[in-house]
Design an enzyme around this catalytic site. Sequence first.
Site, PDB file in Angstrom:
ATOM      1  N   LYS A 196       0.856  -1.194   0.000  1.00 49.59           N
ATOM      2  CA  LYS A 196       0.000   0.000   0.000  1.00 49.59           C
ATOM      3  C   LYS A 196       0.885   1.234   0.000  1.00 49.59           C
ATOM      4  CE  LYS A 196      -3.753   2.205   2.614  1.00 49.59           C
ATOM      5  NZ  LYS A 196      -4.630   2.078   3.805  1.00 49.59           N
ATOM      6  N   LYS A 249      -2.181  -1.670  -3.780  1.00 51.32           N
ATOM      7  CA  LYS A 249      -2.969  -0.441  -3.798  1.00 51.32           C
ATOM      8  C   LYS A 249      -2.040   0.757  -3.923  1.00 51.32           C
ATOM      9  CE  LYS A 249      -6.191   2.197  -0.879  1.00 51.32           C
ATOM     10  NZ  LYS A 249      -6.835   2.320   0.435  1.00 51.32           N
TER      11      LYS A 249
END
Length: 327
Positions: A196, A249
């Site tokens: 992330k 992500k």
Amino acid sequence: MENAEFRRHRRLRRTAGIRSSVRETHLRTEDFIYPLFVVEGKNVKNEVASMPGVYHRSLDLLNGEVDEAVERGIQSIILFGLPDEKDDVGSCAYDTNGIVQRATRQIKASHPELTVIADTCLCQFTDHGHCGVVEDGNILNDESLALLAKTAVSQAEAGADIIAPSNMMDGFVSAIRAGLDQAGYEDIPIMSYAVKYASAFYGPFRDAANSSPKSGDRKTYQMDPANRREAFREAQSDVDEGADFLIVKPALSYLDIIRDIRDRHDLPIVAYNVSGEYAMVKAAAQNGWIDEKEVVLEKLTSMKRAGADMILTYFAKDAAAWLNESN
């Protein structure tokens, strides 16, 4: 042309039927995870200004949206909750009667077959907006782990099928796995936000989740967008700690990372098509600059082609409808 010294690749593109039969990558409605934002109150359906078509919904209006998603063939949703009250430790995140817990119980009662994924973080629930405990401006790693594990257990107790921790604290998968196992939830999988990045593409989500940090930023725990090898270390740690899925992500600007993680790990890979990627397409489509359907299906296909098994996307319901039209 006789004795040609080149290959006629266009033979396999000549008709729609031929193109379809040799297509290498396929989108399916079951690939999609549909995000839902649930809020307290009654008769609440407020559109997020920066995310056209995305709404805050109260529990009394939630079932209709879930029914429609299921009718379109969506098999998985992820819940984000917005509480009425916040404090410095995000206690509403692990409250038995918290908004995510109540939404989970309600959805599972009406759609027991639907896979309900619970986003496991504190940022929506803390008054400072960070994903862990804060002391003197520092985000405390180890002190945050106990609260994250407590949140995961409360979500599993409510009926969540999958726990999806998004906080990026070191050791969060290990702590949550231990917490779930000790509470008797050995069979509940963890869909880790393993890779992330500290991305500028999250802006609209922070509007939707009311989760912007009140001070500082998240760069001390989310990853530097310039780093590739760091993603390998993060993913490997989560695999070693017991993750069952790996999320990358954002997705669209990180297709290379999706491919890297796919090549290194055989766990299911989830691409998170984030809010900023959604908002850009929506804005361009509303201005008539692009064909929204064609662009969305192309970019989702690119995520599958890069190696994603599943795609978490705000376009899930629309994309499912478009795919159903073409079948």
